[in-house]
Design a protein around this motif. Structure first.
Motif, PDB file in Angstrom:
ATOM      1  N   ILE A  71      74.716   5.956  59.017  1.00 23.28           N
ATOM      2  CA  ILE A  71      73.891   4.822  59.447  1.00 23.28           C
ATOM      3  C   ILE A  71      73.975   4.784  60.965  1.00 23.28           C
ATOM      4  O   ILE A  71      75.056   4.589  61.525  1.00 23.28           O
ATOM      5  CB  ILE A  71      74.388   3.510  58.833  1.00 23.28           C
ATOM      6  N   HIS A  72      72.853   4.972  61.635  1.00 21.49           N
ATOM      7  CA  HIS A  72      72.865   5.135  63.090  1.00 21.49           C
ATOM      8  C   HIS A  72      72.721   3.818  63.846  1.00 21.49           C
ATOM      9  O   HIS A  72      73.335   3.651  64.909  1.00 21.49           O
ATOM     10  CB  HIS A  72      71.755   6.096  63.516  1.00 21.49           C
ATOM     11  N   CYS A  83      68.788   5.241  59.545  1.00 17.82           N
ATOM     12  CA  CYS A  83      69.850   5.957  58.854  1.00 17.82           C
ATOM     13  C   CYS A  83      69.394   7.349  58.455  1.00 17.82           C
ATOM     14  O   CYS A  83      68.200   7.658  58.442  1.00 17.82           O
ATOM     15  CB  CYS A  83      70.305   5.188  57.613  1.00 17.82           C
ATOM     16  N   ASP A  84      70.375   8.197  58.113  1.00 16.88           N
ATOM     17  CA  ASP A  84      70.065   9.511  57.560  1.00 16.88           C
ATOM     18  C   ASP A  84      69.487   9.369  56.158  1.00 16.88           C
ATOM     19  O   ASP A  84      69.764   8.402  55.434  1.00 16.88           O
ATOM     20  CB  ASP A  84      71.332  10.367  57.487  1.00 16.88           C
ATOM     21  N   ALA A  85      68.736  10.383  55.766  1.00 14.90           N
ATOM     22  CA  ALA A  85      68.117  10.352  54.442  1.00 14.90           C
ATOM     23  C   ALA A  85      69.130  10.495  53.321  1.00 14.90           C
ATOM     24  O   ALA A  85      68.856  10.127  52.178  1.00 14.90           O
ATOM     25  CB  ALA A  85      67.071  11.458  54.326  1.00 14.90           C
ATOM     26  N   GLY A  86      70.322  11.025  53.620  1.00 14.77           N
ATOM     27  CA  GLY A  86      71.341  11.178  52.595  1.00 14.77           C
ATOM     28  C   GLY A  86      72.170   9.948  52.338  1.00 14.77           C
ATOM     29  O   GLY A  86      73.052   9.956  51.477  1.00 14.77           O
ATOM     30  N   VAL A  87      71.909   8.858  53.060  1.00 12.08           N
ATOM     31  CA  VAL A  87      72.616   7.599  52.838  1.00 12.08           C
ATOM     32  C   VAL A  87      72.167   7.004  51.504  1.00 12.08           C
ATOM     33  O   VAL A  87      70.976   6.940  51.213  1.00 12.08           O
ATOM     34  CB  VAL A  87      72.339   6.608  53.981  1.00 12.08           C
ATOM     35  N   SER A  88      73.123   6.551  50.699  1.00 14.07           N
ATOM     36  CA  SER A  88      72.774   5.927  49.428  1.00 14.07           C
ATOM     37  C   SER A  88      72.445   4.452  49.625  1.00 14.07           C
ATOM     38  O   SER A  88      72.874   3.821  50.604  1.00 14.07           O
ATOM     39  CB  SER A  88      73.928   6.051  48.435  1.00 14.07           C
ATOM     40  N   THR A 113      69.544   8.104  47.143  1.00 13.27           N
ATOM     41  CA  THR A 113      69.518   8.219  48.598  1.00 13.27           C
ATOM     42  C   THR A 113      68.220   7.666  49.161  1.00 13.27           C
ATOM     43  O   THR A 113      67.219   7.525  48.439  1.00 13.27           O
ATOM     44  CB  THR A 113      69.664   9.680  49.036  1.00 13.27           C
ATOM     45  N   VAL A 114      68.242   7.381  50.443  1.00 19.41           N
ATOM     46  CA  VAL A 114      67.032   6.904  51.120  1.00 19.41           C
ATOM     47  C   VAL A 114      65.935   7.963  51.051  1.00 19.41           C
ATOM     48  O   VAL A 114      64.768   7.658  50.802  1.00 19.41           O
ATOM     49  CB  VAL A 114      67.355   6.529  52.578  1.00 19.41           C
TER      50      VAL A 114
END
Length: 449
Positions: A71-72, A83-88, A113-114
């Protein structure tokens, strides 16, 4: 970057295929993985909650994107997250709820994931109010077949092809999302019983506009005058004033309950018409005839099955088919006919839900259209199941409806164009964007996407 050869399947555990599993940990590694996909191409994969073959790629590469999970930035004042696409969605909830924010759309599990949420353009109990997930995406970064990263925004053809495009336009690397403000992590829930399908549809039609979230569990084994009987559950985020005094000191606490995982081995034939019929009878009878304002944990309201890890194992080694379709308003007779056919067929389904969709979303392959959507689970080894579902597919298509690609594992390709009118546009954009077929999946091959 290491790769391993593994058997890959969807959440329904049907039709496994073998692929090279690659886990990029940086954006640069993702670019390398795409450029080195090989003759059988690659497909991005998140947490594996697509029920069918959308995130499988027989003989090719599968890119496990869960290593990109940062999460940026969170804009607490404005209500957005980068956030990154791999964040749930689970990880997002852990980070956002203490700050008074919630994800705008969630399906029946928070373990997606997102990137998967955008690729499947997921919907939830609030589609009639909030639409699907992609409606809340401000922008995304997409790694395309030529190895370049593009910023993609709503209102463009590439965005509309990617939202619901099942990972076939490229690899989503990051996304910026708009969020839903909340004051607590409790839900104020109204529950009532409907005596049959017509009673259920009448209640939904008359009062759904009063609720942000709405869903009905439906007993698909009930027959005769009880066909389509249901338990209707609706609600909204509870305000602080609704909480008992002892809970107001920590209203945004998020601690989902978790039970032991389902065993690795479950005897075949556990879910029969008899056992599921007994479960359905008990579930319907224990539901209140009418109860208002019950406070429930957010996790219990949205994600009850997440409390049992690997719950898909209860269907045995044969797995199960999750079948979801939508038909438009004015096509209620088609819905009645299909529910009646399922009831007469005695399909042992205990996870069956009916919802109303609101306005259609812009994604060319997005599933929701205004109308009625029914989702049900069926053990895959049920005799004659394939032919029966083929008949339902034809009836859905004839009524102008469609099936959900994120849950599909067996649709015939000849019905796809009738269900998705923008299919030719999607294929044309893919051919232009990815002429070498870098991005491909078992689903794409089966349906010639």
């Amino acid at each position: 970057m290491p790769a391993e050869t593994v058997s890959v399947t969807g959440w329904g555990r049907t039709a496994p295929t073998t692929a090279r599993l690659i886990r990029p940990r940086t954006y640069e590694e993702a670019v390398t993985a795409v450029r080195d996909s090989g003759a059988r191409g690659s497909i991005p994969r998140g947490l594996g909650r697509a029920y069918g073959d959308a995130a499988q790629n027989a003989g090719g590469a599968v890119l496990d994107m869960t290593g990109l999970d940062q999460i940026h930035a969170i804009d607490v004042a404005g209500g957005s997250v980068l956030c990154d696409a791999g964040v749930s969605l689970h990880h997002l909830m852990e980070a956002l709820l203490p700050l008074g924010w919630f994800v705008p759309v969630t399906p029946g599990t928070r373990y997606v994931t997102v990137g998967g949420a955008i690729g499947a353009d997921i919907h939830g109990k609030n589609h009639h109010v909030s639409g699907s997930f992609s409606r809340h995406v401000v922008s995304l970064e997409l790694l395309t077949a030529d190895g370049t990263v593009r910023t993609v925004r709503p209102g463009t053809d590439l965005f509309d092809a990617t939202a619901g495009g099942m990972g076939l336009t490229g690899v989503i690397l990051t996304a910026t999302l708009r969020l839903q403000p909340v004051a607590t992590t409790l839900m104020s829930v109204d529950t009532e019983r409907a005596t049959d399908l017509d009673d259920l549809m009448a209640r939904l039609t008359a009062t759904d506009h009063r609720y942000r979230y709405s869903v009905a569990w439906i007993d698909l084994l009930a027959r005769g005058t009880a066909t389509g009987r249901a338990v209707l559950t609706r609600g909204d985020h509870a305000p602080l004033a609704a909480l008992p005094a002892r809970a107001r000191s920590a209203p945004l606490t998020f601690r989902p309950a978790r039970l032991p995982a389902a065993p690795a081995y479950v005897p075949e034939g556990l879910l029969t018409r008899r056992t599921v019929g007994l479960f359905n009878e008990l579930w319907y009878r224990r539901a209140p005839r009418a109860r208002r304002g019950e406070l429930q944990r957010l996790s219990a309201f949205f994600h009850p099955l997440d409390g049992v890890p690997h719950w898909n194992r209860v269907y045995g080694r044969g797995g199960f088919v999750q079948y979801q379709f939508v038909v438009g308003h004015g096509r209620e007779e088609t819905l009645r006919r299909i529910v009646g056919r399922i009831a007469r067929r005695r399909c042992p389904s205990f996870l069956a839900v009916l919802k109303r969709f609101g306005d259609a979303d812009p994604g060319w392959l997005s599933f929701p259209v205004p109308g009625w959507t029914l989702a049900l689970d069926i053990p895959a080894n049920l005799p004659g199941l394939g032919a029966f579902l083929d008949e339902l597919d034809a009836e859905v298509a004839a009524a102008g409806g469609r099936v959900y690609l994120a849950k599909d594992s067996r649709l015939r390709p000849d019905l796809l164009a009738a269900m998705y009118p923008r299919l030719d546009d999607f294929r044309a954009l893919r051919a232009e964007l990815d002429p070498r077929g870098v991005f491909v999946s078992d689903l794409a091959r089966r349906l010639t996407l």
